[in-house]
Scaffold this motif. Structure first.
Motif, PDB file in Angstrom:
ATOM      1  N   VAL A   1       0.775  -1.164   0.317  1.00  0.00           N
ATOM      2  CA  VAL A   1       0.063  -0.410   0.036  1.00  0.00           C
ATOM      3  C   VAL A   1       1.132   1.578  -0.135  1.00  0.00           C
ATOM      4  O   VAL A   1       0.732   2.237  -0.543  1.00  0.00           O
ATOM      5  N   LYS A   2       2.084   1.273   0.450  1.00  0.00           N
ATOM      6  CA  LYS A   2       2.380   2.655   0.788  1.00  0.00           C
ATOM      7  C   LYS A   2       3.525   2.565  -0.503  1.00  0.00           C
ATOM      8  O   LYS A   2       2.919   4.283  -0.865  1.00  0.00           O
ATOM      9  N   ALA A   3       3.681   1.330  -1.026  1.00  0.00           N
ATOM     10  CA  ALA A   3       3.991   2.023  -3.009  1.00  0.00           C
ATOM     11  C   ALA A   3       3.696   2.213  -3.535  1.00  0.00           C
ATOM     12  O   ALA A   3       4.055   3.339  -4.517  1.00  0.00           O
ATOM     13  N   PHE A   4       2.167   2.647  -3.337  1.00  0.00           N
ATOM     14  CA  PHE A   4       0.711   2.259  -4.154  1.00  0.00           C
ATOM     15  C   PHE A   4       1.174   3.105  -4.230  1.00  0.00           C
ATOM     16  O   PHE A   4       0.574   4.455  -4.803  1.00  0.00           O
ATOM     17  N   ARG A   5       1.023   4.225  -2.682  1.00  0.00           N
ATOM     18  CA  ARG A   5       0.256   5.252  -2.263  1.00  0.00           C
ATOM     19  C   ARG A   5       1.883   6.331  -2.649  1.00  0.00           C
ATOM     20  O   ARG A   5       1.246   7.217  -3.818  1.00  0.00           O
ATOM     21  N   ASN A   6       2.703   5.805  -2.860  1.00  0.00           N
ATOM     22  CA  ASN A   6       3.630   6.550  -3.449  1.00  0.00           C
ATOM     23  C   ASN A   6       4.691   6.927  -4.683  1.00  0.00           C
ATOM     24  O   ASN A   6       4.578   7.353  -5.466  1.00  0.00           O
ATOM     25  N   GLU A   7       3.162   6.598  -5.636  1.00  0.00           N
ATOM     26  CA  GLU A   7       3.078   5.810  -7.024  1.00  0.00           C
ATOM     27  C   GLU A   7       4.374   4.973  -7.762  1.00  0.00           C
ATOM     28  O   GLU A   7       4.910   5.761  -8.622  1.00  0.00           O
ATOM     29  N   GLU A   8       5.006   4.217  -6.532  1.00  0.00           N
ATOM     30  CA  GLU A   8       6.439   3.478  -7.124  1.00  0.00           C
ATOM     31  C   GLU A   8       5.478   2.465  -8.195  1.00  0.00           C
ATOM     32  O   GLU A   8       6.304   1.685  -9.075  1.00  0.00           O
ATOM     33  N   VAL A   9       4.483   1.994  -7.426  1.00  0.00           N
ATOM     34  CA  VAL A   9       3.728   1.144  -8.595  1.00  0.00           C
ATOM     35  C   VAL A   9       2.378   1.529  -8.936  1.00  0.00           C
ATOM     36  O   VAL A   9       1.623   2.483  -8.209  1.00  0.00           O
ATOM     37  N   ASN A  10       1.788   0.910 -10.339  1.00  0.00           N
ATOM     38  CA  ASN A  10       0.042   1.119 -10.294  1.00  0.00           C
ATOM     39  C   ASN A  10      -1.286   0.895  -9.787  1.00  0.00           C
ATOM     40  O   ASN A  10      -2.025   0.411 -10.051  1.00  0.00           O
ATOM     41  N   ARG A  11      -0.374  -0.894  -9.412  1.00  0.00           N
ATOM     42  CA  ARG A  11      -1.247  -1.655  -8.468  1.00  0.00           C
ATOM     43  C   ARG A  11      -0.524  -2.513  -7.963  1.00  0.00           C
ATOM     44  O   ARG A  11       0.022  -2.795  -7.806  1.00  0.00           O
ATOM     45  N   ILE A  12      -1.852  -3.313  -7.059  1.00  0.00           N
ATOM     46  CA  ILE A  12      -1.553  -4.289  -5.999  1.00  0.00           C
ATOM     47  C   ILE A  12      -2.024  -5.620  -6.781  1.00  0.00           C
ATOM     48  O   ILE A  12      -2.608  -5.658  -6.268  1.00  0.00           O
ATOM     49  N   ILE A  13      -1.699  -6.761  -6.348  1.00  0.00           N
ATOM     50  CA  ILE A  13      -1.896  -8.167  -6.540  1.00  0.00           C
ATOM     51  C   ILE A  13      -1.562  -8.927  -5.566  1.00  0.00           C
ATOM     52  O   ILE A  13      -0.206  -9.109  -4.957  1.00  0.00           O
ATOM     53  N   LEU A  14      -2.716  -9.773  -5.328  1.00  0.00           N
ATOM     54  CA  LEU A  14      -2.659 -10.468  -3.673  1.00  0.00           C
ATOM     55  C   LEU A  14      -2.704 -11.281  -4.360  1.00  0.00           C
ATOM     56  O   LEU A  14      -3.675 -11.625  -4.606  1.00  0.00           O
ATOM     57  N   THR A  15      -1.767 -13.324  -4.283  1.00  0.00           N
ATOM     58  CA  THR A  15      -2.250 -14.234  -4.091  1.00  0.00           C
ATOM     59  C   THR A  15      -1.875 -14.883  -3.449  1.00  0.00           C
ATOM     60  O   THR A  15      -0.493 -15.040  -2.678  1.00  0.00           O
ATOM     61  N   ARG A  16      -2.863 -16.231  -3.578  1.00  0.00           N
ATOM     62  CA  ARG A  16      -2.769 -17.060  -2.270  1.00  0.00           C
ATOM     63  C   ARG A  16      -3.129 -18.805  -3.241  1.00  0.00           C
ATOM     64  O   ARG A  16      -4.073 -18.531  -4.368  1.00  0.00           O
TER      65      ARG A  16
END
Length: 329
Positions: free
Chosen positions: A151-166
């Protein structure tokens, strides 16, 4: 008979005394038990009574805890227990440093911080490596801290999306008996990831990001055939991947992306005859410099104190069983 000494500590902030004693004196009772000293409040100050060595340790502890409270952190049983462990190991200077190291502040103003040295090393690896493995028992914050970093990286615009998988371990026969479409069938397996996102983002922002495709929570099988560019990707419960699934996931890694793989190699739920991809990958990738391996232990458990004791008891039992099997073979 062992001689006792008394040591008075002047307390200027009475709010600290409330924090130190805790609800129903739980905190102070823990300190008295762990250090084998008496702690009493007298005329607004704190009086320590006991063996000289233990009293001096108690004085160090209370002064370090004052610094923790000054950093706007509450004194929980977990915090005090871990602080005592650091103190007994001669590492009391690390007590306050943990309270100063903020990973992320949620919209509700809740600061997310590493609570143990192991967690701090885990966060440092995530910051410095493109791919990090967080390996350790339940309750060590592997998944929660990974989601916070995403979430921190996303908020800082370091990435465009978050993908979580299991991996949905039982995605075969038994899954078919669950009601609903495929997404509804696999959602129970993904619930811990949803819970972490709800806590960090709040339900409204989580729903908004999900609807816009900025956050994706999906079973591991959905990753096949994709290239994940400019993404922060988390693979949770990785001990339940096969060697083939682990390789498939790691080769989805795209440009501008960062990945975290978490798991507990003592809790493999794969069918008999299937090897854990997490155990295998340790041997395959341990010498790749761009990859970090963080190993969390029972000392890093930040749930109820009982969880730490349970983890320790299981570890000790498994060591004894291993010794017995070696002797009989």
């Amino acid at each position: 008979m062992e001689s006792k000494i008394q040591k008075k500590i002047e307390i200027k902030e009475q709010e600290f005394v409330k924090e130190l004693f805790g609800n129903f004196d739980k905190n102070i009772n823990l300190i008295q038990e762990k250090l084998n000293i008496d702690v009493v409040q007298r005329e607004g100050d704190i009086l320590l009574i006991g063996n000289e060595k233990k009293v001096l340790l108690g004085e160090k502890l209370i002064k370090e805890l004052m610094g923790v409270v000054k950093n706007n952190e509450n004194l929980t049983l977990q915090k005090i227990t871990y602080s005592i462990e650091l103190l007994l190991d001669g590492e009391e200077e690390k007590i306050q440093s943990l309270s100063e190291d903020i990973v992320f502040v949620t919209d509700t103003g809740k600061p997310i911080k590493p609570k143990t040295i192991g967690q701090k090393k885990y966060i440092d690896l995530i910051n410095s490596k493109d791919l990090t493995f967080g390996i350790g028992p339940a309750g060590t914050g592997k998944t929660y801290l990974a989601v916070a970093m995403a979430v921190k990286a996303f908020r800082n615009e370091e990435v465009n999306r978050i993908i979580l998988t299991r991996p949905a371990v039982e995605a075969g026969e038994s899954l078919g008996f669950l009601p609903g479409d495929l997404q509804e069938k696999v959602d129970p397996y993904l619930r811990p990831l949803y819970d972490a996102l709800f806590d960090i983002l709040g339900s409204d922002k989580f729903q908004k990001y999900m609807e816009r495709g900025m956050i994706e929570v999906a079973p591991l099988a959905y990753m096949r055939g994709r290239t994940l560019d400019n993404s922060f990707v988390i693979l949770d419960e990785a001990q339940n991947t096969t060697k083939e699934q682990m390789k498939m996931f790691l080769t989805r890694f795209g440009f501008g992306s960062k990945a975290i793989v978490t798991g507990d190699i003592t809790q493999v739920d794969l069918p008999k005859g299937k090897s854990s991809g997490l155990r295998h990958v340790e041997k395959v990738l341990k010498h790749v410099n761009e990859i970090g391996f963080a190993y969390l232990t029972g000392k890093d458990v930040v749930r109820h104190q009982l969880v730490q004791k349970i983890v320790k008891a299981y570890d000790e039992f498994e060591v004894k069983q291993l010794d017995k099997s070696k002797k009989t073979n």
